[in-house]
Scaffold this motif. Structure first.
Motif, PDB file in Angstrom:
ATOM      1  N   ASP A  97       0.829  -1.214   0.000  1.00  0.00           N
ATOM      2  CA  ASP A  97       0.000   0.000   0.000  1.00  0.00           C
ATOM      3  C   ASP A  97       0.865   1.266   0.000  1.00  0.00           C
ATOM      4  OD1 ASP A  97      -2.272  -1.590  -0.012  1.00  0.00           O
ATOM      5  OD2 ASP A  97      -2.388  -1.652   2.171  1.00  0.00           O
ATOM      6  N   LEU A  98       1.988   1.195   0.725  1.00  0.00           N
ATOM      7  CA  LEU A  98       2.927   2.330   0.702  1.00  0.00           C
ATOM      8  C   LEU A  98       3.459   2.534  -0.716  1.00  0.00           C
ATOM      9  CD1 LEU A  98       5.207   1.812   3.866  1.00  0.00           C
ATOM     10  CD2 LEU A  98       3.561   3.663   3.475  1.00  0.00           C
ATOM     11  N   GLU A  99       3.815   1.406  -1.343  1.00  0.00           N
ATOM     12  CA  GLU A  99       4.383   1.456  -2.687  1.00  0.00           C
ATOM     13  C   GLU A  99       3.376   2.062  -3.676  1.00  0.00           C
ATOM     14  OE1 GLU A  99       5.791  -2.428  -3.697  1.00  0.00           O
ATOM     15  OE2 GLU A  99       6.779  -1.713  -5.506  1.00  0.00           O
ATOM     16  N   ARG A 100       2.146   1.640  -3.545  1.00  0.00           N
ATOM     17  CA  ARG A 100       1.084   2.122  -4.424  1.00  0.00           C
ATOM     18  C   ARG A 100       0.847   3.627  -4.241  1.00  0.00           C
ATOM     19  NH1 ARG A 100      -2.629  -0.406  -7.556  1.00  0.00           N
ATOM     20  NH2 ARG A 100      -4.416   0.964  -7.801  1.00  0.00           N
ATOM     21  N   ALA A 101       0.837   4.062  -2.986  1.00  0.00           N
ATOM     22  CA  ALA A 101       0.620   5.487  -2.706  1.00  0.00           C
ATOM     23  C   ALA A 101       1.758   6.328  -3.281  1.00  0.00           C
ATOM     24  CB  ALA A 101       0.491   5.713  -1.202  1.00  0.00           C
ATOM     25  N   LEU A 102       2.986   5.836  -3.128  1.00  0.00           N
ATOM     26  CA  LEU A 102       4.127   6.586  -3.672  1.00  0.00           C
ATOM     27  C   LEU A 102       4.064   6.621  -5.195  1.00  0.00           C
ATOM     28  CD1 LEU A 102       6.883   5.240  -1.240  1.00  0.00           C
ATOM     29  CD2 LEU A 102       5.999   7.590  -1.336  1.00  0.00           C
ATOM     30  N   ALA A 103       3.606   5.525  -5.792  1.00  0.00           N
ATOM     31  CA  ALA A 103       3.512   5.462  -7.263  1.00  0.00           C
ATOM     32  C   ALA A 103       2.479   6.452  -7.793  1.00  0.00           C
ATOM     33  CB  ALA A 103       3.169   4.042  -7.700  1.00  0.00           C
ATOM     34  N   VAL A 104       1.296   6.479  -7.167  1.00  0.00           N
ATOM     35  CA  VAL A 104       0.220   7.371  -7.652  1.00  0.00           C
ATOM     36  C   VAL A 104       0.553   8.836  -7.357  1.00  0.00           C
ATOM     37  CG1 VAL A 104      -2.220   8.007  -7.400  1.00  0.00           C
ATOM     38  CG2 VAL A 104      -1.547   5.595  -7.397  1.00  0.00           C
ATOM     39  N   ASN A 105       1.037   9.090  -6.135  1.00  0.00           N
ATOM     40  CA  ASN A 105       1.216  10.475  -5.690  1.00  0.00           C
ATOM     41  C   ASN A 105       2.524  11.095  -6.145  1.00  0.00           C
ATOM     42  OD1 ASN A 105      -1.228  10.534  -4.213  1.00  0.00           O
ATOM     43  ND2 ASN A 105      -0.242   9.590  -2.441  1.00  0.00           N
ATOM     44  N   PHE A 106       3.517  10.263  -6.445  1.00  0.00           N
ATOM     45  CA  PHE A 106       4.824  10.825  -6.820  1.00  0.00           C
ATOM     46  C   PHE A 106       5.310  10.363  -8.189  1.00  0.00           C
ATOM     47  CE2 PHE A 106       9.519  10.782  -6.784  1.00  0.00           C
ATOM     48  CZ  PHE A 106       9.709  12.150  -6.797  1.00  0.00           C
ATOM     49  N   THR A 107       5.471   9.034  -8.356  1.00  0.00           N
ATOM     50  CA  THR A 107       6.083   8.552  -9.605  1.00  0.00           C
ATOM     51  C   THR A 107       5.258   8.955 -10.822  1.00  0.00           C
ATOM     52  OG1 THR A 107       6.925   6.672  -8.349  1.00  0.00           O
ATOM     53  CG2 THR A 107       7.069   6.524 -10.741  1.00  0.00           C
ATOM     54  N   ALA A 108       3.953   8.708 -10.773  1.00  0.00           N
ATOM     55  CA  ALA A 108       3.115   8.997 -11.950  1.00  0.00           C
ATOM     56  C   ALA A 108       3.181  10.472 -12.353  1.00  0.00           C
ATOM     57  CB  ALA A 108       1.673   8.554 -11.697  1.00  0.00           C
ATOM     58  N   PRO A 109       3.011  11.419 -11.414  1.00  0.00           N
ATOM     59  CA  PRO A 109       3.088  12.820 -11.851  1.00  0.00           C
ATOM     60  C   PRO A 109       4.449  13.201 -12.440  1.00  0.00           C
ATOM     61  CG  PRO A 109       2.472  12.680  -9.508  1.00  0.00           C
ATOM     62  CD  PRO A 109       2.493  11.288 -10.032  1.00  0.00           C
ATOM     63  N   VAL A 110       5.521  12.622 -11.899  1.00  0.00           N
ATOM     64  CA  VAL A 110       6.849  12.955 -12.448  1.00  0.00           C
ATOM     65  C   VAL A 110       6.978  12.403 -13.871  1.00  0.00           C
ATOM     66  CG1 VAL A 110       9.346  12.672 -12.182  1.00  0.00           C
ATOM     67  CG2 VAL A 110       7.914  13.008 -10.154  1.00  0.00           C
ATOM     68  N   LEU A 111       6.545  11.158 -14.067  1.00  0.00           N
ATOM     69  CA  LEU A 111       6.625  10.562 -15.412  1.00  0.00           C
ATOM     70  C   LEU A 111       5.748  11.328 -16.395  1.00  0.00           C
ATOM     71  CD1 LEU A 111       6.536   6.723 -14.603  1.00  0.00           C
ATOM     72  CD2 LEU A 111       8.533   8.150 -15.123  1.00  0.00           C
ATOM     73  N   LEU A 112       4.563  11.731 -15.940  1.00  0.00           N
ATOM     74  CA  LEU A 112       3.654  12.462 -16.834  1.00  0.00           C
ATOM     75  C   LEU A 112       4.196  13.844 -17.169  1.00  0.00           C
ATOM     76  CD1 LEU A 112       0.202  11.425 -15.335  1.00  0.00           C
ATOM     77  CD2 LEU A 112       1.131  10.769 -17.560  1.00  0.00           C
TER      78      LEU A 112
END
Ligand SMILES: NC(=O)c1ccc[n+]([C@@H]2O[C@H](COP(=O)([O-])OP(=O)(O)OC[C@H]3O[C@@H](n4cnc5c(N)ncnc54)[C@H](OP(=O)(O)O)[C@@H]3O)[C@@H](O)[C@H]2O)c1
Length: 245
Positions: A97-112
C-alpha cells in the motif's frame, strides 16, 4: 485551441476541473483516470491505473497519438490524481500500500510531467504544469507517511523543473499547488481513520461538521482563474489559500 490534460477526473477536484474545462470553447481536453475510454465534453477520457508506471507510459503514448499534427496556443498538464491511503504509522501499514501510494502520488506525476514536456516541446507556444500538492508535503502529519513524502517530493521536483525552465529559457511554467482542505471523497477516507491510525482525525471530523471544507467546484474555478491570469506561476511552491482573489 488550448490543450488541458487532467489526471484523476472520476471524482473530487479532478471531476470539477474537467467539468469546467469541458464546458468551455476551444479546449482540447484529455482526462486520464480509471474510467473506460470514451468521449467526454471537450475531448476524451483514457483509462489508466496511475499506480502502474508502465501503464502510465503506455497511456501517454496514446495521448501523443491524439496530439499528433495538432498545434496549441497553450498546453496545460494538471497532475491532480492522488490517494491518502494507507493511513497509519509507517510500520503498521502494508508495504504494497505504501508502494502504491508513492507510485500514484509521486512517480506517476513525475513521469507524466516528463512526457508532457517532451510531447509539447514544439507543438505548444505556452506550456504549464500544475502539480496538485498539499500542506501535508510541507509539514509532517502522523499516519500520512507516504502521502506527506510524495507531496514533499512533488514540491521539490516542481522547484527543479521551474529552475530548469528558467535556466534553459524554455518558457515552461511549473507550480506545485496546495489547494486547501476540500470536501471530496478523499476527506471521507481521512475521517474514517481510527485515532490510532491518524491522531488528528477528530479535528478533521469537526472541520467537516463546521462546514470548513471548500466545495471542489469553487476550488477548481479558483485554480483555473489563477492559471489563466498566470498568477498561479509566480512561485513554484504555492498555496491557493494565500494567492488572494
Ligand atoms: N481533498 C483535500 O482536502 C485535499 C487537500 C490537499 C490536497 N489534495 C489533493 O488534491 C488532489 C485531488 O484530491 P481529491 O480530494 O479530489 O481526491 P479524491 O476525491 O480521492 O479523488 C482522487 C482522484 O484520483 C484518482 N486516482 C486515485 N488513484 C488512482 C489510480 N491508481 N489511477 C488513476 N486515478 C487514480 C481517483 O480515481 P478513482 O476513482 O479511480 O480512484 C480520483 O479521480 C490530490 O492530489 C490530493 O492529494 C486534496
Amino acid at each position: 485551441m488550448d490543450l488541458y490534460i487532467v489526471t484523476g477526473h472520476t471524482r473530487g477536484l479532478g471531476q470539477a476541473l474537467v467539468a469546467q474545462l469541458g464546458a468551455e470553447p476551444d479546449i482540447d481536453l484529455i482526462a486520464l483516470g480509471r474510467a473506460k475510454d470514451g468521449p467526454i465534453p471537450g475531448g476524451a477520457q483514457l483509462f489508466v491505473d496511475l499506480a502502474d508506471s508502465r501503464a502510465v507510459e503506455a497511456a501517454f503514448d496514446r495521448v501523443e497519438e491524439r496530439l499528433r499534427g495538432k498545434r496549441f496556443a497553450k498546453a496545460v498538464l494538471v497532475n491532480n490524481a492522488g490517494v491518502i491511503s494507507p493511513v497509519g504509522m509507517v510500520d503498521r501499514v502494508e508495504a504494497i500500500d505504501l508502494e502504491r501510494a508513492l507510485a500514484v502520488n509521486f512517480t506517476a506525476p513525475v513521469l507524466l510531467m516528463r512526457r508532457f514536456l517532451i510531447a509539447t516541446a514544439t507543438s505548444a507556444k505556452l506550456r504549464r504544469v500544475i502539480n496538485i500538492s498539499s500542506g501535508a508535503g510541507r509539514r509532517p502529519i502522523f499516519g500520512w507517511g507516504a502521502y506527506c513524502a510524495a507531496k514533499a517530493g512533488i514540491d521539490m521536483v516542481s522547484r527543479v523543473a521551474a529552475l530548469e525552465a528558467q535556466t534553459a529559457h524554455t518558457g515552461v511554467q511549473v507550480v506545485s499547488l496546495a489547494p486547501g482542505v476540500i470536501d471530496t471523497p478523499m476527506q471521507g477516507v481521512v475521517r474514517s481513520a481510527t485515532p490510532e491510525e491518524f491522531v488528528d482525525v477528530e479535528r478533521f471530523r469537526q472541520m467537516k461538521a463546521a462546514g470548513e471544507l471548500r466545495d471542489p467546484v469553487e476550488v477548481a474555478a479558483d485554480i483555473l482563474r489563477h492559471e489563466r491570469s498566470g498568477k498561479l506561476f509566480a512561485e513554484p511552491i504555492a498555496d491557493l489559500r494565500t494567492l488572494g482573489a
